[in-house]
Design an enzyme around this catalytic site. Structure first.
Site, PDB file in Angstrom:
ATOM      1  N   GLU A 103     -16.942   3.603  -6.552  1.00 52.59           N
ATOM      2  CA  GLU A 103     -15.630   4.190  -6.429  1.00 52.59           C
ATOM      3  C   GLU A 103     -14.869   4.994  -5.560  1.00 52.59           C
ATOM      4  O   GLU A 103     -15.611   5.871  -4.517  1.00 52.59           O
ATOM      5  CB  GLU A 103     -15.227   4.596  -7.908  1.00 52.59           C
ATOM      6  CG  GLU A 103     -14.214   4.025  -8.923  1.00 52.59           C
ATOM      7  CD  GLU A 103     -12.791   3.362  -8.524  1.00 52.59           C
ATOM      8  OE1 GLU A 103     -11.930   3.402  -7.458  1.00 52.59           O
ATOM      9  OE2 GLU A 103     -12.328   3.473  -9.475  1.00 52.59           O
ATOM     10  N   ASP A 104     -14.307   4.824  -4.871  1.00 56.52           N
ATOM     11  CA  ASP A 104     -13.248   5.263  -4.014  1.00 56.52           C
ATOM     12  C   ASP A 104     -12.672   6.960  -4.368  1.00 56.52           C
ATOM     13  O   ASP A 104     -12.723   8.057  -4.461  1.00 56.52           O
ATOM     14  CB  ASP A 104     -11.571   5.203  -3.441  1.00 56.52           C
ATOM     15  CG  ASP A 104     -10.724   4.297  -4.711  1.00 56.52           C
ATOM     16  OD1 ASP A 104     -11.027   3.909  -5.665  1.00 56.52           O
ATOM     17  OD2 ASP A 104      -9.235   4.693  -3.637  1.00 56.52           O
ATOM     18  N   ASP A 107      -9.693  10.483 -10.368  1.00 54.89           N
ATOM     19  CA  ASP A 107      -8.730  11.351 -10.426  1.00 54.89           C
ATOM     20  C   ASP A 107      -8.757  11.578 -12.392  1.00 54.89           C
ATOM     21  O   ASP A 107      -9.182  12.823 -12.091  1.00 54.89           O
ATOM     22  CB  ASP A 107      -6.960  10.653 -10.397  1.00 54.89           C
ATOM     23  CG  ASP A 107      -6.426  11.122  -9.782  1.00 54.89           C
ATOM     24  OD1 ASP A 107      -5.646  12.748 -10.451  1.00 54.89           O
ATOM     25  OD2 ASP A 107      -5.289  10.980  -8.697  1.00 54.89           O
ATOM     26  N   PHE A 156      -1.977  14.656  -3.404  1.00 56.85           N
ATOM     27  CA  PHE A 156      -2.011  13.567  -3.278  1.00 56.85           C
ATOM     28  C   PHE A 156      -2.499  12.818  -1.623  1.00 56.85           C
ATOM     29  O   PHE A 156      -2.012  13.201  -0.618  1.00 56.85           O
ATOM     30  CB  PHE A 156      -0.441  12.522  -2.929  1.00 56.85           C
ATOM     31  CG  PHE A 156      -0.217  11.601  -3.945  1.00 56.85           C
ATOM     32  CD1 PHE A 156      -0.999  10.797  -4.528  1.00 56.85           C
ATOM     33  CD2 PHE A 156      -0.411  10.006  -2.785  1.00 56.85           C
ATOM     34  CE1 PHE A 156      -0.930   9.435  -5.776  1.00 56.85           C
ATOM     35  CE2 PHE A 156      -0.272   8.459  -3.104  1.00 56.85           C
ATOM     36  CZ  PHE A 156      -1.036   8.718  -3.775  1.00 56.85           C
ATOM     37  N   ARG A 169      -4.105   2.313   3.624  1.00 57.50           N
ATOM     38  CA  ARG A 169      -5.262   2.034   2.906  1.00 57.50           C
ATOM     39  C   ARG A 169      -5.679   2.553   3.903  1.00 57.50           C
ATOM     40  O   ARG A 169      -7.149   2.720   5.046  1.00 57.50           O
ATOM     41  CB  ARG A 169      -5.777   0.935   2.593  1.00 57.50           C
ATOM     42  CG  ARG A 169      -4.605   1.343   1.132  1.00 57.50           C
ATOM     43  CD  ARG A 169      -5.316  -0.518   0.251  1.00 57.50           C
ATOM     44  NE  ARG A 169      -4.501  -1.041  -0.719  1.00 57.50           N
ATOM     45  CZ  ARG A 169      -4.953  -0.406  -2.329  1.00 57.50           C
ATOM     46  NH1 ARG A 169      -5.970   1.268  -2.176  1.00 57.50           N
ATOM     47  NH2 ARG A 169      -4.041  -0.921  -3.451  1.00 57.50           N
TER      48      ARG A 169
HETATM   49  C1  PRP Z   1      -6.854   4.535  -7.851  1.00 57.68           C
HETATM   50  C2  PRP Z   1      -7.904   4.850  -7.597  1.00 57.68           C
HETATM   51  C3  PRP Z   1      -8.812   4.989  -8.673  1.00 57.68           C
HETATM   52  C4  PRP Z   1      -8.189   4.845 -10.115  1.00 57.68           C
HETATM   53  C5  PRP Z   1      -8.299   6.890 -10.194  1.00 57.68           C
HETATM   54  O1  PRP Z   1      -6.962   2.862  -8.012  1.00 57.68           O
HETATM   55  O2  PRP Z   1      -8.767   3.918  -6.129  1.00 57.68           O
HETATM   56  O3  PRP Z   1      -9.839   3.458  -8.840  1.00 57.68           O
HETATM   57  O4  PRP Z   1      -7.026   4.702  -9.590  1.00 57.68           O
HETATM   58  O5  PRP Z   1      -7.532   7.241 -10.861  1.00 57.68           O
HETATM   59  P1  PRP Z   1      -7.763   7.538 -12.497  1.00 57.68           P
HETATM   60  O6  PRP Z   1      -8.840   8.208 -11.752  1.00 57.68           O
HETATM   61  O7  PRP Z   1      -7.022   8.580 -13.013  1.00 57.68           O
HETATM   62  O8  PRP Z   1      -7.487   6.578 -13.534  1.00 57.68           O
HETATM   63  P2  PRP Z   1      -5.483   2.480  -8.426  1.00 57.68           P
HETATM   64  O9  PRP Z   1      -5.403   1.899 -10.084  1.00 57.68           O
HETATM   65  O10 PRP Z   1      -4.075   2.258  -8.251  1.00 57.68           O
HETATM   66  O11 PRP Z   1      -5.582   1.006  -7.800  1.00 57.68           O
HETATM   67  P3  PRP Z   1      -6.122   0.586  -5.979  1.00 57.68           P
HETATM   68  O12 PRP Z   1      -7.407   1.149  -5.770  1.00 57.68           O
HETATM   69  O13 PRP Z   1      -5.898  -1.025  -6.052  1.00 57.68           O
HETATM   70  O14 PRP Z   1      -5.308   1.221  -4.912  1.00 57.68           O
HETATM   71 MG    MG Z   2      -3.974   2.954  -6.242  1.00 57.18          MG
HETATM   72 MN    MN Z   3      -8.564   2.080  -7.439  1.00 55.30          MN
END
Ligand code: PRP
Ligand code: MG
Ligand code: MN
Length: 184
Positions: A103-104, A107, A156, A169
């Protein structure tokens, strides 16, 4: 490129590269090569984890295989809705495999806790997580994560895969977004 929208560089390209190497060394040591479970299976979470997934996979000194899942929780908002949708599921069965979710960012933790439950029900031999970033102050659900690249403040952030409304990105570093971008 996006200079006017980025308030500060939070984590540089060099820091990301260095930390990725350290994580790769530590993690690889836990997975014996030639195990009956087969090669370590990395599951990258699209789209945010794309760059970390590819850099991390190449930094790992052991053979791995790669699969991707796409889930989404945010839409175009900057705060988590708690609603997780599968946009693309795995192509392969993971039963009996050593699985590492890549995961990146963690949050609120909602995406990952949902993903852990979903993937455990498919009976992998083991299921762990590596995340480049975590926001300890924002966590709503506690998820067991052994390996975190950087703990960051609850601001953010964008870049290196992380977006705001699908933009930024492609920044090579992690930066904080100038609030003017999402307040007008
Ligand atoms: C973002 C991020 C994580 C997730 C973290 O993905 O890449 O996967 O949110 O948030 P959380 O811990 O509050 O659940 P996003 O849903 O924005 O999709 P993306 O990776 O395509 O940008
Ligand atoms: Mg996202
Ligand atoms: Mn994501």
């Amino acid at each position: 490129m996006y200079e006017n929208d980025i308030a500060s560089v939070l984590i540089s390209e060099e820091q990301i590269e260095q930390r990725t190497k350290e994580l790769a060394e530590t993690i690889a040591a836990r997975y014996p090569v030639g195990a009956p479970e087969g090669d370590l299976l990395l599951i990258g979470v699209l789209k945010g984890a794309i760059f970390f997934m590819t850099d991390f996979a190449r930094a790992l000194p052991i053979p791995t295989q790669m699969e991707f899942m796409a889930v989404s929780s945010y839409g175009s908002s900057t705060s988590s809705s708690g609603v997780v949708r599968i946009l693309k599921d795995l192509d392969k069965d993971i039963a009996g495999r050593n699985v590492l979710i890549v995961e990146d960012i963690i949050d609120s933790g909602l995406t990952l806790s949902w993903l852990m439950r979903n993937l455990s029900s498919r009976n992998p031999a083991s299921l762990e997580v590596v995340t480049l970033l975590r926001k300890p102050e924002a966590v709503k659900v506690d998820v067991h994560v052994a390996d975190v690249g950087f703990d960051i403040p609850d601001e953010f952030v964008v870049g290196y895969g992380l977006d705001y409304d699908e933009r930024y990105r492609d920044l090579p570093y992690i930066g904080t977004l100038d609030p003017k971008v999402y307040t007008d």
